[in-house]
Design a protein around this motif. Structure first.
Motif: not given
Length: 413
Positions: A134, A167, A233, A262-263, A280-282, A293-294
Motif C-alpha cells: 500500500s 482516495c 502518500h 486511486t491516489r 494505483r488502483y486499491d 488488495t492494493p
C-alpha cells in the motif's frame, strides 16, 4: 483481394526488428525487477470490464468489441489487460503467495475507435501490474521500471508527470468542487464534457477540445482536496523519486481515463503524447470478489513507442543476415550443402543454402542480397578433397578450410 480489416496492420521486416528489440529490453528489465510474465485470455466475460474499467468510461460506452457466444454469454475482446490480470489474481488465489506479486504482459488489445497515427483497433501493449503493497514505494518501483525501459531504448525528451486523485472520499469532495466550477462554464464546454459532468467530471480535465483545455487551465486542483493520508502518500512518492534521481513534473491535470484509479496517477509524455500511463488502483481486486488488495500498474503502447523511436532516428543493431551461405554444384554438392547447413544450425549458427537449384552465379547474387558474411561452394572437387574455399564477403579474403572444421570455426562458444 482480401485486405486487413480497418484499424489493423501487419508488422514485418525492419519494423519487426524494432519490436523484437523492444521486447528483448522488456524481458531483460523485468527479469532484473523480478516481474513474472503472464498471458491472459484475449476475451473475457463482458461483466469484468463493466465492473473493472467502469461504465462511465469511453472504453465501455463506445469502444468495446462485445459479442454473444453460442451459449448466449456476453463476451468482450479485451480493451485493456489490468482487469484480466486482477481477475487472474483473485481466481488463482495469488494473495496466498509471498507479496508483492509482480506481473507483466505483452499482447494485443482491441478498441473500436477511429484509427489514428500510432493508435489502432488492434494494438499491442506492454504492461505491469504489482499487487500487495500500500505504500508509495510500489508506485516508485513501477515508475522506475518504466523510466529505465525508456532510457535503455534511448528514447529522448520524455517527461514524467505525476498527480494524486486521492482516495474515493477525497475524489467525491473534489467532484463537487469541480462540478461547481464547470457549471459556471457550461456554455463553453464541449458536448462530451457536458455529458461527463454528473457521472465523471474528472475526465474534463484531460479533454482535448481547445475551448475545454483553456477552461481547465483555471480549474481547481485535485491536490487541494486531498486528505492528510493521501497527501502524505503523495509526498512520500515524490521523496522516493527524488532519492532515485528520477525527475518528475507535478501535474494536477493528469487523471487517466479509467475508473479504477486511486491516489497516484502518472504519465510519461513526449511532445504532448502519452507513451506510458498508469497509477494505483486499491479497490480493483475487491470488485472481483477478492480481499481488499492494493495495486499499481501501467500500460505502454508498442506501436506508439516504435513511432517515437523511429522519429528520433533510433534503430536497433539487430541483423538476421546469415553468418555463412553454402553454395553448391551438382546433385552431391546440393545434398552435402543441406547436411552442413543443418549441422551448423544445430550448433547455433545462422547458415543458409540454396533450395531452388540455381546456378552458382545466381547463388552468389542471392548470398550477397541476404548479406551473408561468408560463403563456400561445394562441388565435386571440394567433396573429394573434403575442403573448400571460405570467402569473406566483406573483404574478399579467402582461406581453404576442411569441411570437418567448418562447424568448429563458426559454432558459438
Amino acid at each position: 483481394m482480401i485486405q486487413a480489416p480497418k484499424g489493423t496492420r501487419d508488422v514485418y521486416g525492419e519494423e519487426m526488428k524494432m519490436w523484437r528489440h523492444i521486447e528483448d529490453k522488456i524481458r531483460a528489465l523485468t527479469d532484473v525487477y523480478g516481474v513474472s510474465e503472464i498471458r491472459i485470455p484475449i476475451f473475457e466475460h463482458t461483466e469484468l470490464f463493466l465492473r473493472g474499467v467502469g461504465d462511465t468510461t469511453d472504453i465501455v460506452q463506445k469502444e468495446m468489441y462485445t459479442f454473444e457466444d453460442k451459449g448466449g454469454r456476453s463476451l468482450t475482446l479485451r480493451p485493456e489487460q489490468t482487469a484480466g490480470t486482477a481477475r487472474f489474481y483473485v481466481e488463482r488465489g495469488m494473495h496466498n503467495q509471498p507479496q508483492p506479486t509482480k506481473l507483466f504482459y505483452i499482447g494485443p488489445n482491441f478498441r473500436y475507435e477511429q484509427p489514428q497515427a500510432g493508435r489502432y483497433r488492434q494494438h499491442y501493449q506492454f504492461g505491469v501490474e504489482f499487487f500487495g503493497a500500500s505504500g508509495p514505494a510500489l508506485e516508485a518501483e513501477a515508475i522506475s521500471l518504466g523510466w529505465e525501459l525508456l532510457n535503455s531504448l534511448g528514447a529522448k525528451d520524455i517527461h514524467l508527470h505525476i498527480n494524486s486523485i486521492g482516495c474515493p472520499d477525497c475524489r467525491n469532495a473534489y467532484h463537487e468542487t469541480l462540478k461547481a466550477f464547470l457549471n459556471e462554464k457550461m456554455d463553453n464546454l464541449c458536448g462530451l464534457c457536458r455529458q461527463r459532468l454528473d457521472r465523471n467530471p474528472l475526465r474534463a480535465l484531460d479533454c482535448k477540445n481547445p475551448s475545454c483545455k483553456e477552461i481547465m487551465k483555471s480549474a481547481p486542483s485535485v491536490l487541494d482536496s486531498l486528505d492528510e493520508e493521501c497527501r502524505a502518500h503523495f509526498e512520500g512518492l515524490k521523496d522516493i523519486l527524488t532519492r532515485l534521481g528520477i525527475p518528475f513534473i507535478e501535474d494536477a491535470k493528469v487523471v487517466r481515463g479509467l475508473d479504477y484509479y486511486t491516489r497516484t496517477v502518472f504519465e510519461f509524455i513526449n511532445d504532448g503524447t502519452t507513451v506510458i500511463g498508469g497509477g494505483r488502483y486499491d479497490g480493483l481486486i475487491s470488485q472481483f470478489g477478492g480481499a481488499a488488495t492494493p495495486g499499481v500498474g501501467f500500460g505502454m503502447g508498442i506501436e506508439r513507442l516504435v513511432r517515437l523511436l523511429e522519429a528520433q532516428n533510433i534503430t536497433p543493431k539487430i541483423t538476421n543476415a546469415p553468418e555463412i551461405f553454402i553454395g553448391n554444384m551438382g546433385a552431391d554438392g546440393f545434398v552435402k550443402a543441406q547436411e552442413l547447413t543443418y549441422a551448423l544450425r544445430k550448433a547455433g549458427v545462422h547458415a543458409e543454402s540454396d533450395l531452388l537449384n540455381r546456378s552458382v552465379k545466381a547463388q552468389m547474387k542471392y548470398a550477397d542480397k541476404i548479406k551473408a558474411q561468408y560463403t563456400i561452394i561445394l562441388g565435386e572437387t571440394e567433396l573429394q578433397e573434403n575442403s573448400a574455399n571460405l570467402k569473406n564477403m566483406q573483404t574478399g579474403e579467402q582461406e581453404n578450410i576442411s569441411l570437418d572444421n567448418l562447424i568448429a570455426k563458426f559454432a558459438k562458444a
